[in-house]
Design a protein around this motif. Sequence first.
Motif, PDB file in Angstrom:
ATOM      1  N   ARG A   9       7.448   1.541 -21.098  1.00 50.58           N
ATOM      2  CA  ARG A   9       7.608   0.821 -19.812  1.00 50.58           C
ATOM      3  C   ARG A   9       8.910   1.235 -19.138  1.00 50.58           C
ATOM      4  O   ARG A   9       9.939   1.371 -19.779  1.00 50.58           O
ATOM      5  CB  ARG A   9       7.607  -0.685 -20.070  1.00 50.58           C
ATOM      6  CG  ARG A   9       6.227  -1.193 -20.486  1.00 50.58           C
ATOM      7  CD  ARG A   9       6.311  -2.646 -20.910  1.00 50.58           C
ATOM      8  NE  ARG A   9       6.666  -3.519 -19.795  1.00 50.58           N
ATOM      9  CZ  ARG A   9       5.754  -4.005 -18.957  1.00 50.58           C
ATOM     10  NH1 ARG A   9       4.483  -3.680 -19.106  1.00 50.58           N
ATOM     11  NH2 ARG A   9       6.115  -4.812 -18.000  1.00 50.58           N
ATOM     12  N   ARG A  10       8.826   1.417 -17.833  1.00 46.40           N
ATOM     13  CA  ARG A  10      10.035   1.780 -17.086  1.00 46.40           C
ATOM     14  C   ARG A  10      10.867   0.515 -16.862  1.00 46.40           C
ATOM     15  O   ARG A  10      10.356  -0.603 -16.974  1.00 46.40           O
ATOM     16  CB  ARG A  10       9.640   2.379 -15.742  1.00 46.40           C
ATOM     17  CG  ARG A  10       9.061   3.783 -15.867  1.00 46.40           C
ATOM     18  CD  ARG A  10       8.361   4.174 -14.602  1.00 46.40           C
ATOM     19  NE  ARG A  10       7.253   3.275 -14.322  1.00 46.40           N
ATOM     20  CZ  ARG A  10       6.648   3.207 -13.147  1.00 46.40           C
ATOM     21  NH1 ARG A  10       7.075   3.935 -12.149  1.00 46.40           N
ATOM     22  NH2 ARG A  10       5.626   2.397 -12.963  1.00 46.40           N
ATOM     23  N   ALA A  44      12.627  -2.694 -15.288  1.00 45.18           N
ATOM     24  CA  ALA A  44      12.012  -3.655 -14.368  1.00 45.18           C
ATOM     25  C   ALA A  44      12.393  -3.381 -12.915  1.00 45.18           C
ATOM     26  O   ALA A  44      11.549  -3.400 -12.022  1.00 45.18           O
ATOM     27  CB  ALA A  44      12.431  -5.073 -14.753  1.00 45.18           C
ATOM     28  N   ARG A  79      13.281  -0.637 -11.493  1.00 48.13           N
ATOM     29  CA  ARG A  79      12.634   0.565 -11.010  1.00 48.13           C
ATOM     30  C   ARG A  79      11.171   0.298 -10.673  1.00 48.13           C
ATOM     31  O   ARG A  79      10.661   0.718  -9.637  1.00 48.13           O
ATOM     32  CB  ARG A  79      12.734   1.625 -12.122  1.00 48.13           C
ATOM     33  CG  ARG A  79      12.776   3.039 -11.588  1.00 48.13           C
ATOM     34  CD  ARG A  79      12.673   4.022 -12.734  1.00 48.13           C
ATOM     35  NE  ARG A  79      11.999   5.191 -12.257  1.00 48.13           N
ATOM     36  CZ  ARG A  79      12.630   6.203 -11.645  1.00 48.13           C
ATOM     37  NH1 ARG A  79      13.933   6.151 -11.485  1.00 48.13           N
ATOM     38  NH2 ARG A  79      11.963   7.242 -11.217  1.00 48.13           N
ATOM     39  N   ARG A  80      10.540  -0.466 -11.581  1.00 47.99           N
ATOM     40  CA  ARG A  80       9.131  -0.787 -11.334  1.00 47.99           C
ATOM     41  C   ARG A  80       8.989  -1.599 -10.051  1.00 47.99           C
ATOM     42  O   ARG A  80       8.113  -1.376  -9.240  1.00 47.99           O
ATOM     43  CB  ARG A  80       8.567  -1.580 -12.519  1.00 47.99           C
ATOM     44  CG  ARG A  80       7.806  -0.689 -13.504  1.00 47.99           C
ATOM     45  CD  ARG A  80       7.131  -1.541 -14.566  1.00 47.99           C
ATOM     46  NE  ARG A  80       8.096  -2.253 -15.392  1.00 47.99           N
ATOM     47  CZ  ARG A  80       8.101  -3.570 -15.557  1.00 47.99           C
ATOM     48  NH1 ARG A  80       7.196  -4.318 -14.958  1.00 47.99           N
ATOM     49  NH2 ARG A  80       9.001  -4.141 -16.337  1.00 47.99           N
ATOM     50  N   PHE A  81       9.924  -2.525  -9.856  1.00 48.75           N
ATOM     51  CA  PHE A  81       9.884  -3.385  -8.673  1.00 48.75           C
ATOM     52  C   PHE A  81      10.030  -2.548  -7.396  1.00 48.75           C
ATOM     53  O   PHE A  81       9.290  -2.684  -6.429  1.00 48.75           O
ATOM     54  CB  PHE A  81      11.012  -4.414  -8.765  1.00 48.75           C
ATOM     55  CG  PHE A  81      11.115  -5.285  -7.547  1.00 48.75           C
ATOM     56  CD1 PHE A  81      10.203  -6.311  -7.332  1.00 48.75           C
ATOM     57  CD2 PHE A  81      12.127  -5.080  -6.616  1.00 48.75           C
ATOM     58  CE1 PHE A  81      10.296  -7.102  -6.211  1.00 48.75           C
ATOM     59  CE2 PHE A  81      12.221  -5.875  -5.491  1.00 48.75           C
ATOM     60  CZ  PHE A  81      11.302  -6.890  -5.287  1.00 48.75           C
ATOM     61  N   GLU A  85       9.409   0.552  -7.002  1.00 53.13           N
ATOM     62  CA  GLU A  85       8.363   1.533  -6.758  1.00 53.13           C
ATOM     63  C   GLU A  85       7.012   0.897  -6.451  1.00 53.13           C
ATOM     64  O   GLU A  85       6.097   1.577  -6.014  1.00 53.13           O
ATOM     65  CB  GLU A  85       8.246   2.476  -7.960  1.00 53.13           C
ATOM     66  CG  GLU A  85       9.344   3.517  -7.938  1.00 53.13           C
ATOM     67  CD  GLU A  85       9.366   4.369  -9.186  1.00 53.13           C
ATOM     68  OE1 GLU A  85       8.417   4.263  -9.984  1.00 53.13           O
ATOM     69  OE2 GLU A  85      10.328   5.131  -9.354  1.00 53.13           O
ATOM     70  N   SER A  86       6.937  -0.412  -6.660  1.00 51.89           N
ATOM     71  CA  SER A  86       5.660  -1.053  -6.360  1.00 51.89           C
ATOM     72  C   SER A  86       5.562  -1.295  -4.861  1.00 51.89           C
ATOM     73  O   SER A  86       6.567  -1.433  -4.167  1.00 51.89           O
ATOM     74  CB  SER A  86       5.543  -2.378  -7.114  1.00 51.89           C
ATOM     75  OG  SER A  86       6.354  -3.338  -6.485  1.00 51.89           O
ATOM     76  N   ARG A  87       4.321  -1.336  -4.390  1.00 51.43           N
ATOM     77  CA  ARG A  87       4.066  -1.490  -2.956  1.00 51.43           C
ATOM     78  C   ARG A  87       4.631  -2.806  -2.438  1.00 51.43           C
ATOM     79  O   ARG A  87       5.321  -2.855  -1.425  1.00 51.43           O
ATOM     80  CB  ARG A  87       2.556  -1.436  -2.758  1.00 51.43           C
ATOM     81  CG  ARG A  87       2.128  -1.263  -1.358  1.00 51.43           C
ATOM     82  CD  ARG A  87       0.607  -1.295  -1.296  1.00 51.43           C
ATOM     83  NE  ARG A  87       0.206  -1.662   0.041  1.00 51.43           N
ATOM     84  CZ  ARG A  87       0.212  -0.813   1.056  1.00 51.43           C
ATOM     85  NH1 ARG A  87       0.565   0.420   0.869  1.00 51.43           N
ATOM     86  NH2 ARG A  87      -0.146  -1.216   2.267  1.00 51.43           N
TER      87      ARG A  87
END
Lengths: 351, 313
Positions: free
Chosen positions: B13-14, B16, B18-20, B22-24
């Motif tokens: 898992r990347r 948090a 970064r995930r946030f 990169e999410s739409r």
Amino acid sequence: MASVTIDGLRKSYGATEVLHGVDVDIAEGEFVVLVGPSGCGKSTLLRMLAGLEHISGGEVRIGDRVVNHLPPKDRDIAMVFQNYALYPHLTVAENMGFSLKLSGVRKAQIAEKVRPAAEILGLAHLLDRYPRQLSGGQRQRVAMGRAIVRDPQVFLFDEPLSNLDAKLRVSMRAEIKNLHQRLKTTTVYVTHDQIEAMTMADKIVVMHDGIVEQIGAPLDLYDRPANLFVAGFIGSPAMNFLNGVFGPDGVTLADGTVLPVTDAGAAKAGQQVVYGLRPESMALGGDVPLTVEVTEPTGAETYVVGQLGGAEVTGVFRTRVTAKPGEQIGIRIDPAGIHLFDAASGARLSH
Amino acid sequence: MAHDEAAAVPVPRRPALRRFLESRNGLGLLFMLPAAVFLLCFLTYPLGLGVWLGFTDTKIGRTGVFVGLENYAWLFDDPVFWLSVFNTLIYTVVASIAKFALGLWLALLLNRNLPMKKFFRAVILLPWVVPTVLSAMAFWWIFDSQFSIISWVLMKWGVISQPINFLGDPWTARWSVIAANVWRGIPFVAISLLAGLQTIPQSLNEAAAIDGATRWQMFTKVTLPLLTPIIAVVMTFSVLFTFTDFQLIYVLTRGGPVNATHLMATLSFQRAIPGGQLGEGAAIAVAMIPFLLAAILFSFFGLQRRRWQQGND
């Protein structure tokens, strides 16, 4: 049904005259097509028949009534517009019954009149829809339905098919013609498309720059065009024009090629003429030299563009042409496809 | 089996953040932040503060305490407040109807092929372009009790024998400010409706003419129904502008004579700033909210796409 007589009709906007005295007689039940390039005054003429444009001079009679000063609603005509002009806030049924509603006809009676018209046009299942929910062809039919319901003396069509795609245009063409054969209402139809004119009309009126160039049945216009304009306008691909000098042997072109003439008509020796040649009157195997530039096989026919006597000509051959660009082929010319015109006036010389 | 196990190994898992980013949705939220901050600072905060002040007895120079509905109870028994409500309703209803009728008429005239069409369209916009305070001062002269040009003309014609006291008598004052508001508001209505009229193809009127419609029937059965969506928008805005009008009244009458032209907006200002009763002024302003909400609801339902507007072109 009624006849329509257009007598010396003139239209000017300020000092600019756009119609220079037009005479057309339309018999009862006839399907007449006004055709010409854009700006020739055909739509103006139609709008003057409808009463949407003021008449500057001359007379319009529907039946035996002079209608020059009658408002549109009293002329007993119905019109189909190019953009259909459907009322977007009314359903198909309401659109078709609008004129009846305005004249105070009761609801039940309106429905009685709308239903058969809708059935003729295959609109019966769409009566509750709004124009926006219809396809182009369906809107076109509703516009015709609105005209049919009025049961007028004369139908006027203003380029009704030009907003449709090519395939639909062909089928609507047949539909309108079919409709006319059923209803037999006098029809005036405006188009810039000579194919539409040829296929639909009982009588074609070719207009150009505010005057009538020629009036006649479709094939008469094709076989005996009265002048260079009509000759070039009717027929597809267009007639080839070659400049030359008329003599006892035929027409001598600029490069010395001599083309045969069987029907010289009023042509005099030494006269500058235009040799009109229908593309489809050429055939392989003759002694007229044609230098091939492009061949376009379509399957049934082959279009050949080439040089003949220093001018570019197009020929349509029923046989397959295998000649390569740059090669010279010999062609034969069917005398029926030859038309002589006076180079100065453009008037027809052949009989 | 071996193949399945390989697929079941979790992907690392990347982080948090970064995930946030990169999410739409995360990115969208980030981009909306500036606008949200702006709205919070300049819209929500003042509105909230106003509502809060309405529940306190704050005066200028003194922080207030929460007093519940006391301000509203006080206003409920205040005849001047009720007079201002009455004035505001009269002002809004009469002026809006007049602006609509005259604006529509003007739009219909401008939609014809008049000579110098462009010139007239530009001139029509003038009352809207001129700053309100400036036009209000012009009206102040027009309505002057001694030097009014209207009185002068009427006296020259012999219609009246002495000048009309435009802003001195309650009812003439009401009609005078309404007239000034109508003058100022017509351009907005006229130009917007003109824009709407120009979207109606000429061929519809021609089709109606052939179908046998009279000019009046063309208007009522073709033009007006097609114009309703635009009328709904324009009139909602017009009503909101009129209901909250302040400048015109403040320059012309300051609410006088004897509060006869006090609108809720001017009364609120009068009580809060010159009067110093911030709490009470805020309560009057808050009392405007139900009326404005009603207007917005009207527009919400009025603006809904009608059935005939649905579908493709």
